[in-house]
Design an enzyme around this catalytic site. Sequence first.
Site, PDB file in Angstrom:
ATOM      1  N   LYS A 181       2.824  10.249  -3.032  1.00 19.01           N
ATOM      2  CA  LYS A 181       4.276  10.184  -3.231  1.00 19.01           C
ATOM      3  C   LYS A 181       4.650   8.713  -3.432  1.00 19.01           C
ATOM      4  CE  LYS A 181       8.632   9.807  -1.387  1.00 19.01           C
ATOM      5  NZ  LYS A 181       8.896   8.944  -2.495  1.00 19.01           N
ATOM      6  N   GLU A 256       1.062   1.151   7.619  1.00 15.96           N
ATOM      7  CA  GLU A 256       1.098  -0.276   7.235  1.00 15.96           C
ATOM      8  C   GLU A 256       2.569  -0.619   7.068  1.00 15.96           C
ATOM      9  OE1 GLU A 256      -1.300  -2.269   7.208  1.00 15.96           O
ATOM     10  OE2 GLU A 256      -3.108  -1.094   6.910  1.00 15.96           O
ATOM     11  N   CYS A 290       4.959  -7.525   2.400  1.00 10.49           N
ATOM     12  CA  CYS A 290       4.932  -7.293   3.847  1.00 10.49           C
ATOM     13  C   CYS A 290       4.416  -8.521   4.584  1.00 10.49           C
ATOM     14  CB  CYS A 290       4.057  -6.091   4.142  1.00 10.49           C
ATOM     15  SG  CYS A 290       2.434  -6.221   3.385  1.00 10.49           S
ATOM     16  N   GLU A 391      13.160  -8.270   9.199  1.00 12.01           N
ATOM     17  CA  GLU A 391      12.495  -8.442   7.911  1.00 12.01           C
ATOM     18  C   GLU A 391      13.537  -8.435   6.790  1.00 12.01           C
ATOM     19  OE1 GLU A 391      10.131  -5.182   6.342  1.00 12.01           O
ATOM     20  OE2 GLU A 391       8.546  -6.619   5.856  1.00 12.01           O
TER      21      GLU A 391
HETATM   22  P1  NAD Z   1      10.453   2.708   2.885  1.00 11.30           P
HETATM   23  O1  NAD Z   1       9.945   2.936   4.246  1.00 11.30           O
HETATM   24  O2  NAD Z   1      11.892   2.810   2.625  1.00 11.30           O
HETATM   25  O3  NAD Z   1       9.764   3.715   1.858  1.00 11.30           O
HETATM   26  C1  NAD Z   1       8.347   3.822   1.713  1.00 11.30           C
HETATM   27  C2  NAD Z   1       8.014   5.183   1.152  1.00 11.30           C
HETATM   28  O4  NAD Z   1       8.355   6.173   2.131  1.00 11.30           O
HETATM   29  C3  NAD Z   1       8.782   5.561  -0.120  1.00 11.30           C
HETATM   30  O5  NAD Z   1       7.922   6.273  -0.976  1.00 11.30           O
HETATM   31  C4  NAD Z   1       9.881   6.457   0.429  1.00 11.30           C
HETATM   32  O6  NAD Z   1      10.390   7.375  -0.513  1.00 11.30           O
HETATM   33  C5  NAD Z   1       9.150   7.188   1.536  1.00 11.30           C
HETATM   34  N1  NAD Z   1      10.009   7.770   2.573  1.00 11.30           N
HETATM   35  C6  NAD Z   1      11.259   7.404   2.914  1.00 11.30           C
HETATM   36  N2  NAD Z   1      11.723   8.183   3.928  1.00 11.30           N
HETATM   37  C7  NAD Z   1      10.720   9.048   4.222  1.00 11.30           C
HETATM   38  C8  NAD Z   1      10.563  10.082   5.182  1.00 11.30           C
HETATM   39  N3  NAD Z   1      11.532  10.389   6.036  1.00 11.30           N
HETATM   40  N4  NAD Z   1       9.406  10.755   5.243  1.00 11.30           N
HETATM   41  C9  NAD Z   1       8.390  10.434   4.401  1.00 11.30           C
HETATM   42  N5  NAD Z   1       8.481   9.493   3.456  1.00 11.30           N
HETATM   43  C10 NAD Z   1       9.625   8.787   3.364  1.00 11.30           C
HETATM   44  O7  NAD Z   1       9.884   1.290   2.443  1.00 11.30           O
HETATM   45  P2  NAD Z   1      10.175   0.507   1.094  1.00 11.30           P
HETATM   46  O8  NAD Z   1      11.552  -0.059   1.162  1.00 11.30           O
HETATM   47  O9  NAD Z   1       9.769   1.348  -0.073  1.00 11.30           O
HETATM   48  O10 NAD Z   1       9.097  -0.664   1.186  1.00 11.30           O
HETATM   49  C11 NAD Z   1       9.329  -1.877   1.813  1.00 11.30           C
HETATM   50  C12 NAD Z   1       8.673  -1.881   3.183  1.00 11.30           C
HETATM   51  O11 NAD Z   1       7.279  -1.663   3.054  1.00 11.30           O
HETATM   52  C13 NAD Z   1       8.809  -3.216   3.882  1.00 11.30           C
HETATM   53  O12 NAD Z   1       9.155  -3.012   5.236  1.00 11.30           O
HETATM   54  C14 NAD Z   1       7.417  -3.802   3.791  1.00 11.30           C
HETATM   55  O13 NAD Z   1       7.105  -4.733   4.780  1.00 11.30           O
HETATM   56  C15 NAD Z   1       6.566  -2.589   3.866  1.00 11.30           C
HETATM   57  N6  NAD Z   1       5.244  -2.850   3.314  1.00 11.30           N
HETATM   58  C16 NAD Z   1       4.168  -2.925   4.169  1.00 11.30           C
HETATM   59  C17 NAD Z   1       2.908  -3.224   3.678  1.00 11.30           C
HETATM   60  C18 NAD Z   1       1.716  -3.306   4.589  1.00 11.30           C
HETATM   61  O14 NAD Z   1       0.602  -3.165   4.100  1.00 11.30           O
HETATM   62  N7  NAD Z   1       1.876  -3.517   5.886  1.00 11.30           N
HETATM   63  C19 NAD Z   1       2.724  -3.441   2.313  1.00 11.30           C
HETATM   64  C20 NAD Z   1       3.830  -3.362   1.481  1.00 11.30           C
HETATM   65  C21 NAD Z   1       5.088  -3.063   1.991  1.00 11.30           C
END
Ligand code: NAD
Length: 498
Positions: A181, A256, A290, A391
């Site tokens: 997804k 992550e 991240c 963040e």
């Molecule tokens: P997000 O948590 O909003 O979304 C991530 C994914 O989860 C998307 O595909 C979203 O549609 C899905 N999602 C949202 N709600 C959900 C639910 N209730 N159930 C299941 N899936 C759901 O994050 P974002 O804004 O897309 O990404 C940015 C974040 O990602 C930042 O916090 C960043 O630090 C983190 N990030 C972490 C790493 C790592 O490896 N630690 C790498 C890249 C980004």
Amino acid sequence: MSAVQSELETYQMYVNGQWTASDSGEYFESYNPYTGRPWALIPRGNARDVERAVDAAQRAFTGPWASLNASQRGALLHKLGDAVAEHAAELAAIEVRDNGKLVAEMGAQLNYVPQWYYYYGGLADKIEGAVIPVDKPGNFNYTRHEPLGVVAAIVPWNSPLLLTAWKLAPALAAGNTVVVKPSEYTSASTLAFVRLLEDVGFPPGVVNVVTGFGADVGTPLVEHPLVRKVAFTGSDKTGQLIYETAARGMKRVSLELGGKSPNIVFDDADLENAVKGVISGIFAATGQTCIAGSRLLVQESIHDQFVEELTALARTAKMGDPMNMDTQVGPVTNMPQYQKVLDYIDIATGEGAKSVLGGGKATRPECGDGWFVEPTIFTGVSNTMRIAQEEVFGPVLSVIPFHDEDEAVAIGNDVDFGLAAGVWTQSIPRAITMAERLQAGTVWVNTYRAVSYMSPFGGYKRSGLGRENGQDMIKDYMQVKSVWISTASDVPNPFIIR
Ligand code: NAD
């Protein structure tokens, strides 16, 4: 569909080896952050699409995928790596358009992504069980590492193809099937990529992509009883929700999550290198990583000089069209994130931080109507401020002075997150001590941002659970079975446990 919409490129989801609209027939727009305008239509999936995809993945898991041996799976992954390398330029162009990433960065990233498929493809047939010399006479005991079943890979918007590879390569090498997804903000490159799986001969259903929003697709995917593991990258808030939901289904998770990483500069550092390292930590990828080194901890004795040199170099950043090879800072990927970054700049100012560079929207002509924020540096930040604790995920750096090593460690660790940390020093004992004392899944000394398919990556504290990359983590996509075979000629007294 409106006249404007019909000019947009229309994508399909990929389920059971078929290109398909969503069950509802609805689409949503994907935006180009450089123009601020929609450029593509993505199917808006729902729970019924998830059902179709998981069903296909489960059938592939017990059917055609199970009939391949580990070497054959590895060979397919190798071919997939070759296909990514061959199509790197085309995939990069799509991700630049959808995400606003710099083409210069994407080119390098997509030349590296194949390594994940090669590495885990190579590992596929090297996962061995053991014969255990058990202490029970008359018994032969051995272990098998078996795949889990259907894995859900949920990916954020900041590095879609890279972060998909981090999950897909080990999951497939281990013999699982996958439903991906992608983020609703950046689905296009994943849909373009998945075509390559078809081309190189992955059986239908082994990898499926369901596009849509978190609540419509992510939630039913995590809840689905046939999904045995959720490999998630995203925000800590969503990660927590997924962890709670997965617990009800007793599923495995890898999470992550976000970060608020300290980049710590001591007065004995090579300051020219440290300036470059701090800049790459926060302004590369427009701070949307991240591992962003969003807190610069700088030793008091060099604070003013360092901030001056840092600001002078950051000021030279070339902004503009991410498709130009010489652009250094691109747009923020989506409108809500753009607004969020600007809100945090206001919050920091309200808290009394002083912006010595940037501090708002970029209005340079080369930024056009795109969602650009000026590289921003705040001084006068204390670690208790929201700008130091939360963040931002954008090009905003908080500078915090420290007195000595103990204080650097105390400030560095005093956040909820623990993803990464940077240390700049020429003292080897100090480097080793700091690496030991910092609560972070990755510590870089005199460098920042290095990652590899070979080295474990993941977070302490609220930055996540589990690790990605490296050899060991493939076992997180497997379960161990212990097999006992009696070599005795008679069954012992059944009333006594031995
Ligand atoms: P997000 O948590 O909003 O979304 C991530 C994914 O989860 C998307 O595909 C979203 O549609 C899905 N999602 C949202 N709600 C959900 C639910 N209730 N159930 C299941 N899936 C759901 O994050 P974002 O804004 O897309 O990404 C940015 C974040 O990602 C930042 O916090 C960043 O630090 C983190 N990030 C972490 C790493 C790592 O490896 N630690 C790498 C890249 C980004």
